[in-house]
Design a protein around this motif. Structure first.
Motif, short mmCIF file in Angstrom:
data_model
loop_
_atom_site.label_atom_id
_atom_site.label_comp_id
_atom_site.label_asym_id
_atom_site.label_seq_id
_atom_site.Cartn_x
_atom_site.Cartn_y
_atom_site.Cartn_z
N GLU A 31 0.79 -1.22 0.00
CA GLU A 31 0.00 0.00 0.00
C GLU A 31 0.84 1.28 0.00
O GLU A 31 0.35 2.33 -0.43
CB GLU A 31 -0.93 0.02 1.22
N TYR A 32 2.08 1.19 0.49
CA TYR A 32 2.89 2.39 0.67
C TYR A 32 4.28 2.24 0.06
O TYR A 32 4.83 1.14 -0.01
CB TYR A 32 3.03 2.72 2.16
N ASP A 33 4.84 3.36 -0.33
CA ASP A 33 6.25 3.45 -0.72
C ASP A 33 7.04 3.68 0.57
O ASP A 33 6.89 4.73 1.21
CB ASP A 33 6.45 4.61 -1.69
N VAL A 34 7.83 2.70 0.95
CA VAL A 34 8.52 2.74 2.24
C VAL A 34 9.96 3.22 2.06
O VAL A 34 10.74 2.58 1.35
CB VAL A 34 8.52 1.35 2.91
N PRO A 35 10.37 4.32 2.68
CA PRO A 35 11.77 4.76 2.62
C PRO A 35 12.60 4.00 3.65
O PRO A 35 12.38 4.12 4.86
CB PRO A 35 11.68 6.25 2.96
#
Length: 439
Positions: free
Chosen positions: A160-164
């Protein structure tokens, strides 16, 4: 928290020489365990001590329970100490700091561990208080500092998310405008599991970055995310780790939506954890190839399910860290043919009666549950995490956990680096289930 869903290849599609008959990963659980599940999902913690059906080794077994639960063997203090020592110093030359290792063995020699077996569930064993406190904290730290920071270990967040992911190369001050950005680092080494990384717990919980690098650590929704009708909101580090993080997969990656494994989407299982499993359970031939790490808060739960996506029959080892939890397990719902009529209400056959047996087990930090034999495929659930039960030695975590993380994790020099995350585990429970996937 519903974690019953779980890669692109079905177990039945994977050819093996001794594979078992495929079980339906989408089968519905029997009513009797669902009823028990809901009972204990709603039970008040104060009522647990008075519930005669709960097996709680902290309060002692009732006479009825003692008749059906027996000590079948003991893991010696020496075996536990050697397993802990190998885990603590894994990958170091010799034993690392010999003096420190000797002090750990001499001054805090672990107690021997009794192994309990349940008459009604062949293959179900409880290793009560197997892991010493030091190894519990180290186990927790390596997973949450090191393995969570490896982008090859997928979590429920990644879809669901772009994780840094914070790389160790970013050791300069965030106020230094010449510092390499997180985006650039990820482009340089996007999926290198050997790239040394900082823990997510070194990030400021509420920080969205600096003036020169705004929103650096914010998790932003992916364009493809369609899990809800409402647009997902960005997450800061505290929202990511404290509220949204639910599971992490190690080794062979488990695909929750399809409830299967894909050999194309695998990483190496952490070798130090594999070593710990093999040292503690040498009698089994299980090779730890995959691990599902579940992170619970006190209002979270695991619905009724079976772990049937693997193609081999070898035991599964389930480690508990943090708060106590209630583990409910029922016999496999398969009833012998001669008892089919009994299950349909035309009698009370022995097979049908056995099928309704249930165990409600209170598991504590340091306990390990082994599911093998017929119980390997049993229906089970975690209906409740019990608040206020995190052991004292884990209540300050991650404060004080900066040493001994092993390769690939920064040894933070600043003793206060985790201070803003102090008490993270007070209301948390971590469950790590290690299993072999393929024959």
């Amino acid at each position: 928290m519903d974690l019953s869903d779980a890669a692109e290849v079905s177990p039945s599609d994977t050819p093996t020489s001794n594979s078992r008959p495929a079980r339906d990963t989408h089968a519905l659980p029997p009513d009797h365990i669902c009823e028990a599940y809901w009972k204990y999902n709603k039970i008040k913690p104060a009522d647990l001590d008075n519930d005669p059906d709960v097996v709680d080794f902290g309060r002692g077994l009732s006479p009825a329970q003692a008749e059906k639960i027996h000590v079948v063997k003991t893991v010696s203090s020496e075996t536990i100490a050697e397993a802990g020592r190998a885990f603590k110093y894994f990958g170091q030359d010799g034993s690392g700091d010999e003096g420190e290792g000797e002090r750990w063995l001499d001054d805090e020699r672990p107690k021997a561990c009794n192994v309990y077996e349940f008459d009604d569930f062949p293959g179900l064993q409880l290793y009560h208080s197997l892991l010493p406190p030091e190894i519990q904290v180290l186990f927790l730290s390596r997973i949450m500092h090191r393995d969570l920071s490896n982008p090859n270990h997928k979590t429920n967040i990644n879809s669901e998310y772009d994780v840094p992911y914070p790389l160790l190369i970013e050791s300069k001050s965030e106020d230094d405008t010449s510092s390499t950005s997180n985006d650039t680092n990820e482009q340089d080494q996007p999926n290198d599991p050997q790239a040394p990384r900082h823990s997510f717990f070194t990030l400021p919980p509420q920080s969205n970055g600096t003036k020169n690098n705004a929103n650096k650590w914010t998790l932003r929704p992916l364009p493809s995310s369609t899990t809800t009708n409402k647009p997902l909101k960005p997450l800061n580090p505290a929202q990511h780790l404290t509220k949204k993080l639910r599971w992490l997969t190690l080794g062979h990656q488990y695909n929750w939506p399809t409830r299967s494994y894909s050999g194309l989407d695998s990483t190496r299982f952490p070798p130090d954890i594999e070593s710990l499993v093999s040292h503690l359970f040498p009698a089994t031939t299980t090779k730890a190839e995959s691990g599902v790490v579940l992170l619970y808060s006190t209002k979270d739960y695991m619905p009724v399910h079976r772990d049937v996506s693997e193609t081999c029959d070898l035991p599964l080892a389930s480690f508990s860290l943090g708060c106590d939890g209630l583990f409910v397990i029922a016999a496999d719902s398969t009833v012998p043919a001669e008892d089919a009529k009994a299950e349909e209400g035309e009698g009370e056959g022995e097979g049908a009666e056995a099928d309704r047996k249930i165990i409600v087990l209170r598991v504590k930090s340091g306990d390990v549950v082994i599911m093998s034999g017929a119980t390997r495929w049993a229906w089970h659930a975690m209906p409740k995490v019990i608040p206020g039960t995190c052991p004292e030695f884990m209540r300050e975590w991650p404060v004080g956990s900066e040493r001994g993380m092993g390769a690939g994790v920064a040894d933070e020099e600043d003793e206060d680096v985790y201070e803003k995350w102090r008490g993270f585990m007070v209301g948390k429970r971590l469950n790590i289930s290690c299993r072999q996937v393929f024959d």
